[in-house]
Each structure stands twice: as C-alpha cells, then as structure tokens.
Design an enzyme around this catalytic site. Structure first.
Site, PDB file in Angstrom:
ATOM      1  CB  CYS A   1      24.067 -18.545  48.889  1.00  0.00           C
ATOM      2  SG  CYS A   1      24.486 -20.226  48.432  1.00  0.00           S
TER       3      CYS A   1
ATOM      4  CG  ASP B   1      23.579 -23.090  56.393  1.00  0.00           C
ATOM      5  OD1 ASP B   1      23.026 -22.090  55.923  1.00  0.00           O
ATOM      6  OD2 ASP B   1      24.808 -23.151  56.597  1.00  0.00           O
TER       7      ASP B   1
ATOM      8  CE  LYS C   1      29.160 -24.379  52.015  1.00  0.00           C
ATOM      9  NZ  LYS C   1      29.392 -22.960  52.304  1.00  0.00           N
ATOM     10  CG  ASN C   2      29.445 -23.484  56.313  1.00  0.00           C
ATOM     11  OD1 ASN C   2      29.813 -23.267  55.151  1.00  0.00           O
ATOM     12  ND2 ASN C   2      28.196 -23.320  56.707  1.00  0.00           N
TER      13      ASN C   2
ATOM     14  NE  ARG D   1      28.750 -21.811  46.584  1.00  0.00           N
ATOM     15  CZ  ARG D   1      28.431 -20.691  47.193  1.00  0.00           C
ATOM     16  NH1 ARG D   1      27.378 -20.023  46.803  1.00  0.00           N
ATOM     17  NH2 ARG D   1      29.149 -20.240  48.178  1.00  0.00           N
TER      18      ARG D   1
ATOM     19  NE  ARG E   1      25.464 -14.493  53.203  1.00  0.00           N
ATOM     20  CZ  ARG E   1      25.920 -15.704  52.899  1.00  0.00           C
ATOM     21  NH1 ARG E   1      25.912 -16.139  51.674  1.00  0.00           N
ATOM     22  NH2 ARG E   1      26.399 -16.499  53.839  1.00  0.00           N
TER      23      ARG E   1
HETATM   24  C1  UD1 Z   1      27.790 -18.620  57.799  1.00  0.00           C
HETATM   25  C2  UD1 Z   1      27.706 -19.854  56.970  1.00  0.00           C
HETATM   26  C3  UD1 Z   1      26.339 -19.986  56.325  1.00  0.00           C
HETATM   27  C4  UD1 Z   1      25.243 -19.904  57.389  1.00  0.00           C
HETATM   28  C5  UD1 Z   1      25.425 -18.678  58.276  1.00  0.00           C
HETATM   29  C6  UD1 Z   1      24.466 -18.639  59.450  1.00  0.00           C
HETATM   30  C7  UD1 Z   1      29.982 -20.175  56.214  1.00  0.00           C
HETATM   31  C8  UD1 Z   1      30.953 -20.159  55.087  1.00  0.00           C
HETATM   32  N1  UD1 Z   1      28.732 -19.799  55.936  1.00  0.00           N
HETATM   33  O1  UD1 Z   1      27.615 -17.525  56.919  1.00  0.00           O
HETATM   34  O2  UD1 Z   1      26.278 -21.234  55.646  1.00  0.00           O
HETATM   35  O3  UD1 Z   1      23.995 -19.827  56.751  1.00  0.00           O
HETATM   36  O4  UD1 Z   1      26.762 -18.655  58.813  1.00  0.00           O
HETATM   37  O5  UD1 Z   1      24.564 -19.781  60.214  1.00  0.00           O
HETATM   38  O6  UD1 Z   1      30.307 -20.566  57.318  1.00  0.00           O
HETATM   39  N2  UD1 Z   1      25.537  -9.904  59.283  1.00  0.00           N
HETATM   40  C9  UD1 Z   1      25.599  -8.535  59.371  1.00  0.00           C
HETATM   41  N3  UD1 Z   1      26.830  -7.941  59.333  1.00  0.00           N
HETATM   42  C10 UD1 Z   1      27.985  -8.669  59.220  1.00  0.00           C
HETATM   43  C11 UD1 Z   1      27.899 -10.062  59.150  1.00  0.00           C
HETATM   44  C12 UD1 Z   1      26.659 -10.662  59.177  1.00  0.00           C
HETATM   45  O7  UD1 Z   1      24.580  -7.862  59.456  1.00  0.00           O
HETATM   46  O8  UD1 Z   1      29.066  -8.062  59.198  1.00  0.00           O
HETATM   47  C13 UD1 Z   1      24.202 -10.562  59.300  1.00  0.00           C
HETATM   48  C14 UD1 Z   1      23.926 -11.289  57.976  1.00  0.00           C
HETATM   49  O9  UD1 Z   1      23.431 -10.430  56.991  1.00  0.00           O
HETATM   50  C15 UD1 Z   1      22.922 -12.320  58.420  1.00  0.00           C
HETATM   51  C16 UD1 Z   1      23.355 -12.660  59.844  1.00  0.00           C
HETATM   52  O10 UD1 Z   1      24.210 -11.600  60.255  1.00  0.00           O
HETATM   53  O11 UD1 Z   1      21.638 -11.763  58.458  1.00  0.00           O
HETATM   54  C17 UD1 Z   1      24.091 -13.978  59.951  1.00  0.00           C
HETATM   55  O12 UD1 Z   1      25.208 -13.962  59.106  1.00  0.00           O
HETATM   56  P1  UD1 Z   1      26.575 -14.693  59.481  1.00  0.00           P
HETATM   57  O13 UD1 Z   1      26.406 -15.436  60.763  1.00  0.00           O
HETATM   58  O14 UD1 Z   1      27.684 -13.710  59.368  1.00  0.00           O
HETATM   59  O15 UD1 Z   1      26.689 -15.732  58.310  1.00  0.00           O
HETATM   60  P2  UD1 Z   1      27.951 -16.055  57.410  1.00  0.00           P
HETATM   61  O16 UD1 Z   1      29.176 -16.071  58.231  1.00  0.00           O
HETATM   62  O17 UD1 Z   1      27.917 -15.208  56.183  1.00  0.00           O
END
Ligand code: UD1
Length: 420
Positions: A119, A308, A23-24, A400, A124
């Site tokens: 989720c 995850d 999915k990711n 999902r 986030r």
């Molecule tokens: C992706 C995955 C999710 C997984 C996560 C971490 C997808 C669709 N989802 O989510 O399943 O749990 O990676 O491995 O691929 N953050 C910030 N600012 C930002 C972006 C992120 O502070 O602009 C923080 C987030 O709040 C979180 C951390 O960074 O605490 C990690 O988030 P991130 O790696 O961005 O996860 P996702 O890409 O949302």
C-alpha cells in the site's frame, strides 16, 4: 478495474459475522514455513489476493504450496536452492514479500529479491530489516531494484536494538535468528499479536523464541527446524472494520471467532464514544446504539490504537456527535481516504499528520476511489450509512485484505454488489 455499488443507508444492518484468519499473521507464517525442508500445514489462511500473491512468490522460488480440500494450506520447501530469477511484479505487489528474505538467508546463506511494494501509505524503508541481518553477519547490497543479503558461513546470534518497533523488521529478524549460531536478542521489538502468532508457529517447528509479544525477544538458534502445523489467529483488523461499520449504523453486531483481547485498543475508544458491548471467550457483541460521541485518536504501535483501523474509525467519526481528532503517527501518507470521505459530505480538515473531523448528521452517496486497503474499507463503511448510491472504484485494494467482504456485508443486510 472493478467496483462496489452500495445503496445506503442500510437501516436493517446487523447480525453475526464470522471473522476470517488474519492477513498480517498469515503472510509472515507462510514465508517462515520455508525455514524447514519438511512440509508445514497451515489452517485458517484467508483467501485473499495478498495470500495468493505470497503463494505465487513461494512457488516462484521453486517450493510447493497447495490448498487441500478442507482448506488447509500445505507448504513444502524441500528445494536445495531457491530459484534466482524472481518476478518484479509479484514482489512489488505486497510489502510482506520482504519476509521471504529471512528464511532464505538463514537456510541457504543468501537471498536476493526485488524491492517489496505494498500500500502506498508512506516511504516504508527497509533499513531496520537490513540492519538486523547485518548485525547477524550478513553482507547487504542494494541496487537495480533488488536487495541482497549473504552470509556464506551462516548467521551469528547478535544483540539488536530496533530504532523503531517495526512489525516487519521484528518478524524478519526473529525468523532469521531461529537458525543463527548462538543467541539473538532484539530490544524495542514490536509486540503486535501477529508476532506472537508467528513465534508460536516457529516454536512449534522447534525454534527457541522467548518474549514474543513483549519488547524484548530472546532467540536461541538451532541447527534445523522441522515442519510445523499451525492455525492462523483471527483478523483483528477485519473484526474492527465490521464493528466500526455497525457502530456508524447504530446497529447490533456480533463478531465471532476472534481473539477478544487484541481488540482492546479499539473497544476502549468505542466505549469512550458511549457504545456498549458484551464480550465472550471468542466473540464481541456490539449493542444497538444512538449516535456515538466524537473522540480523539492517535495511532501507535500495539497496544496503542492500530493504524490499520485509523481510516475506518475516521469514517465512523464523520457522523458522530461533536468534533474528533485523528493523529496518524505510523505512516506519513495515510490520509488518502479524507478527500473521498469529503466527497460524501464529511467535514474534515487536515494539518500535517492531524485530521479534524466535525461530525455531520448524514453522508451522501457519491462516486469515490479506494486508494489503499484500509482507506477502501473506510469508504465502504461510509457508503453503507450514506444516503443514496455510492460507487467505490479500485476495489482491488480492498480485496487484498478482506475475505468475501461483499458476501459478509450482504449477509448482515448491506446492499452491496461487486461489478467488473
Ligand atoms: C505491518 C502491517 C501493516 C501495519 C503496520 C503497522 C503486515 C503485512 N503489514 O506493516 O498492515 O499497518 O505493520 O502496524 O503485517 N520503518 C522504517 N524502517 C524499516 C521498517 C519500518 O523506518 O525498516 C517504519 C515505516 O516506514 C513505518 C513504521 O516503521 O513508518 C512502521 O512500519 P512497520 O511496523 O515496519 O510496518 P510493516 O511491517 O510494513
């Protein structure tokens, strides 16, 4: 709302399971296909509600997407301008909707989308995505539930250092930089295998990305990309979910069609628990086992232990021999499975971002609720080994991210039924 009814404990669990596409990995690749006006063809895209939602988002922009008779997904974005009026509900359904920004900004010079959802595992924020676009010359505006980025004269290559190796921000910036004028470097980039998969797809479209999988990316912008053809990597989180389920039941399980190396962080922990495996080029076979020993886990960006798989591994720890600890460092609200596991007889206490799990001999079936995707998977793993019937509500969260989950579990001997 639909539910799963599971009768445990499943004493005859085991066999072979075929792991679906990730999915990711699929979601960013689907979005990135919009970088070219030519058609792209994607193989091994899992049939999930999240990929269906991404397909609807792509359609809502005025682009074409369909699955052919053999299951391949065709995406064509020959539009001159994407449609402007976008559905809040669609974008708020999944976090990965933010990945639409990069191809639209890079190719059309402007993008405005409803704020993404996904989720409810933490705040986030999207600041790192937006800082990256801004460094490449985009003007950012936010308000009224929308986020907008515009670069009338195109994006410019830039030097970007991410405060945190965010997976989504790395994907968005890397995708946008493919059509920027000049070279973009991204330091402290995320190195998750799904990012390598995306880079492979983009390079197949004619992009020039080096360093994917490491903490430094170098992207040399090109004026145009052609359509790509790509097989989505297998889902390491789905594989890990089946392996932790089987380990909790003491069962043999062969997970097939996967990239074994990506599961190293989980296999290291399962080995520490006393479990044994055979691994081949594309399979992992867990050997039948006695009660595993408890271990401590701390979630970290790849190649650390994946957040995850935190909930599913905690479900395993509930019945391990001894006391284990789980520290969640990625998301501030990723323990919603704990009260539900406790309803099933688990002994878990929390303090801040740490959970302390005292292994019990057995769980008992109960009525519980899936509060997010992986929390829901953890409850399924717990219900399969619990005594008696469990009812898991709100399984939409689980659907999902797991293709044919009840069917696959039934083929392994699980007594699970989905009812409306
Ligand atoms: C992706 C995955 C999710 C997984 C996560 C971490 C997808 C669709 N989802 O989510 O399943 O749990 O990676 O491995 O691929 N953050 C910030 N600012 C930002 C972006 C992120 O502070 O602009 C923080 C987030 O709040 C979180 C951390 O960074 O605490 C990690 O988030 P991130 O790696 O961005 O996860 P996702 O890409 O949302």
């Amino acid at each position: 709302m639909s539910k799963y009814i599971i009768n445990g404990p499943c004493r005859s669990f085991g066999g072979k399971v075929n792991i679906s596409g990730s999915k990711n990995a699929a979601l960013p690749v689907m979005a990135a296909a919009l970088l070219s006006e030519d058609e792209s063809v994607l193989y091994n895209v899992p049939r999930l509600s999240d990929t269906a939602a991404m397909a609807k988002i792509i359609e809502s922009l005025g682009c074409g997407i369909y699955r052919d008779g053999k299951g391949a997904v065709h995406i064509s974005a020959s539009v001159r301008r994407p449609k402007k009026s976008l559905d809040y509900y669609l974008f708020s359904r999944l976090r990965a909707s933010i990945l639409i920004m990069a191809p639209c900004l890079a190719r059309f010079g402007r993008t405005r989308i409803p704020m993404p959802g996904g989720c409810k595992i933490g705040a986030r924020p999207i600041d790192l995505h937006l800082k990256g676009f801004a460094a490449m010359g985009a003007k950012i505006k936010q308000g009224h539930g929308f986020v907008e980025a515009a670069a009338k004269n195109g994006l410019k290559g830039a030097k970007i250092y991410l405060d945190f190796p965010s997976v989504g921000a790395t994907e968005n910036i890397m995708t946008a930089a493919c059509l920027a004028d000049g070279v973009t470097t991204v330091e402290n980039a995320a190195g998750e295998p799904e990012i390598e998969d995306l880079a492979e797809f983009l390079n197949g479209m004619g992009a020039k990305i080096e360093g994917a999988g490491s903490d430094t990316l170098v992207i040399t912008g090109v004026p145009r990309l052609h359509g790509g053809s790509h097989r989505i990597m297998s889902d390491r989180i789905e594989a890990g979910t089946f392996l932790t389920c089987a380990a909790g039941l003491g069962a043999q399980l062969r997970a097939e069609n996967l990239e074994v190396g990506c599961l190293k962080p989980l296999l290291a922990k399962l080995t520490e628990m006393g479990l044994e495996f055979e691994t081949g080029r594309d399979y992992i076979e867990l050997k039948p086992c006695a009660r595993p020993a408890a271990v401590d886990i701390k979630t970290l960006p790849y190649p650390g232990f994946p957040t995850d798989l935190q909930a599913q591994t905690m479900a395993l720890l509930t019945t391990c021999d001894g006391n284990g600890m789980v520290v969640e460092t990625l998301f501030e609200n990723r323990f919603s499975h704990i009260p539900e596991l406790c309803r099933m007889g688990a002994e878990i206490k929390t303090e801040g971002n740490a959970a302390f799990i005292e292994g019990v001999k057995r769980l008992t079936g109960a009525e519980v609720k899936a509060t997010d995707l992986r929390a829901g998977a953890a409850l399924v793993a717990a219900a399969l080994k619990a005594d008696g019937m469990s009812v898991i509500h709100d399984i939409e969260h689980i659907e999902r991210g797991y293709e044919n989950f009840p069917e696959k579990l039934r083929s392994l001997g699980g007594d699970i039924t989905a009812v409306d």
